[in-house]
Design an enzyme around this catalytic site. Structure first.
Site, PDB file in Angstrom:
ATOM      1  N   HIS A   1      21.618  31.235  65.407  1.00 50.26           N
ATOM      2  CA  HIS A   1      22.720  31.399  64.445  1.00 50.26           C
ATOM      3  C   HIS A   1      23.144  32.869  64.320  1.00 50.26           C
ATOM      4  O   HIS A   1      22.314  33.778  64.371  1.00 50.26           O
ATOM      5  CB  HIS A   1      22.317  30.843  63.082  1.00 50.26           C
TER       6      HIS A   1
ATOM      7  N   ASP B   1      24.042  34.764  61.910  1.00 48.97           N
ATOM      8  CA  ASP B   1      23.490  35.639  60.870  1.00 48.97           C
ATOM      9  C   ASP B   1      22.076  36.111  61.226  1.00 48.97           C
ATOM     10  O   ASP B   1      21.461  36.860  60.460  1.00 48.97           O
ATOM     11  CB  ASP B   1      23.516  34.966  59.484  1.00 48.97           C
ATOM     12  N   HIS B   2      21.579  35.695  62.407  1.00 46.84           N
ATOM     13  CA  HIS B   2      20.275  36.158  62.892  1.00 46.84           C
ATOM     14  C   HIS B   2      20.393  36.938  64.203  1.00 46.84           C
ATOM     15  O   HIS B   2      19.436  37.572  64.626  1.00 46.84           O
ATOM     16  CB  HIS B   2      19.326  34.963  63.081  1.00 46.84           C
TER      17      HIS B   2
ATOM     18  N   ASP C   1      14.813  30.318  59.505  1.00 49.02           N
ATOM     19  CA  ASP C   1      15.428  29.359  58.578  1.00 49.02           C
ATOM     20  C   ASP C   1      14.702  28.020  58.587  1.00 49.02           C
ATOM     21  O   ASP C   1      15.309  26.978  58.299  1.00 49.02           O
ATOM     22  CB  ASP C   1      16.904  29.136  58.943  1.00 49.02           C
TER      23      ASP C   1
ATOM     24  N   HIS D   1      15.863  22.851  61.935  1.00 53.40           N
ATOM     25  CA  HIS D   1      17.083  23.583  61.568  1.00 53.40           C
ATOM     26  C   HIS D   1      17.962  23.736  62.813  1.00 53.40           C
ATOM     27  O   HIS D   1      19.150  23.417  62.796  1.00 53.40           O
ATOM     28  CB  HIS D   1      16.684  24.927  60.980  1.00 53.40           C
TER      29      HIS D   1
ATOM     30  N   HIS E   1      15.999  34.195  54.317  1.00 51.74           N
ATOM     31  CA  HIS E   1      17.001  34.202  53.245  1.00 51.74           C
ATOM     32  C   HIS E   1      16.339  34.251  51.874  1.00 51.74           C
ATOM     33  O   HIS E   1      15.255  33.703  51.685  1.00 51.74           O
ATOM     34  CB  HIS E   1      17.890  32.947  53.295  1.00 51.74           C
TER      35      HIS E   1
ATOM     36  N   HIS F   1      16.181  32.015  66.021  1.00 51.37           N
ATOM     37  CA  HIS F   1      17.123  30.977  66.457  1.00 51.37           C
ATOM     38  C   HIS F   1      18.502  31.582  66.637  1.00 51.37           C
ATOM     39  O   HIS F   1      18.736  32.742  66.314  1.00 51.37           O
ATOM     40  CB  HIS F   1      17.134  29.782  65.493  1.00 51.37           C
TER      41      HIS F   1
HETATM   42 ZN    ZN Z   1      20.159  32.054  58.396  1.00 52.77          ZN
HETATM   43 ZN    ZN Z   2      20.122  29.348  60.702  1.00 56.26          ZN
END
Ligand code: ZN
Ligand code: ZN
Length: 257
Positions: free
Chosen positions: A55, A57-58, A131, A109, A169, A53
């Site tokens: 975001h 942090d990915h 996530d 999410h 995570h 996805h």
């Molecule tokens: Zn994440």
């Molecule tokens: Zn995420």
């Protein structure tokens, strides 16, 4: 086929699969841990990057990794990626060397979130679920509805029980704390909390975790179990059916300290 969790940021894992001279990574939010691994494995080529996805942090490491390695990127068709990528959706399949990956759309999410499932010969299958599903928990509903997330989790839970669940995570201990508030008498959950506490004390990941373990301990996969239903209804009597029970459970977790 080797499966490695590269820690990134405070609690992310960048999953890496390694076979002979080829490597694949999932959700590289940061390029540094991947480049460090490549440096300690000279001769191994990063040729494929999977993204669940949008975001940061990915996806934060994508630009640099593609620049340095020329790896192909496969990500959700419905979300914008910072690099050129092949867009995937429900039912798509693709090959990476001798492995075939199946794509599942798992909105909740984010709306375009996808998950990847594959099985190497003679090994337990692997699920990269970003996530959406965490050990003992699930992702927050930033874009989707409780009904969408419940349906997404139902479909992931229906995968083979020996699937190794690779979450993005390390949230397990705090999730299990909440799970125990919901189901204090669940023996599998109590045992799993003990195991994960010992792993974290040694600085080890609690992942991957078997899907059949998640079915036994994760309240978000167990929201139809009588024990979970009655705990949720006690918390908030607005939980009257499957979707409202799931919605109240998710909100309860958001507020839980
Ligand atoms: Zn994440
Ligand atoms: Zn995420």
């Amino acid at each position: 086929m080797e499966l490695i969790a590269l820690p990134a940021f405070a609690d992310n894992y960048i999953w890496l699969m390694h076979k002979d001279r080829h490597a694949l990574v999932v959700d590289p939010g940061d390029s540094a841990p991947v480049l460090a691994w490549m440096q300690s494995h000279p001769g191994v080529q990063l040729d494929t990057i999977l993204v669940t996805h949008h975001h940061a942090d990915h996806t934060g490491g994508l630009v640099e990794l593609v620049e340095r390695t020329g790896a192909r990127v496969l990500g959700p068709a419905m979300e914008k990626m910072p690099v050129m990528s092949q867009g995937l959706g429900q039912g798509d399949v693709f090959d990476w060397h001798e492995l075939t990956f199946e794509v599942h759309e798992v909105p909740g999410h984010t709306l375009g979130h996808i998950a990847f499932w594959t099985q190497a010969p003679g090994q337990d299958p692997v699920l990269f679920c970003g996530d959406t599903l965490f050990s003992g928990g699930c992702g927050r509903l930033f874009e989707g509805t409780p009904a969408q997330m419940l349906d997404s989790l139902d479909r992931l839970a229906a995968l083979p029980g020996h699937t190794r669940v690779c979450c993005a995570h390390e949230y397990t201990l705090s999730n299990l704390k909440f799970a125990l508030a919901v189901e204090p008498g669940n023996p599998a959950l109590i045992a799993h909390m003990g195991l994960c506490t010992r792993l974290r004390e040694q600085g080890l990941p609690t992942l991957p975790v078997a899907l059949h373990t998640e079915r036994a301990i994760n309240p978000f996969l167990r929201s139809r179990e009588p024990t979970v239903c009655s705990a949720v209804r006690l918390h908030n009597p607005q939980a009257v059916d499957e979707v409202s029970t799931f919605a109240v459970l998710r909100q309860w977790k958001n507020d839980f300290r």
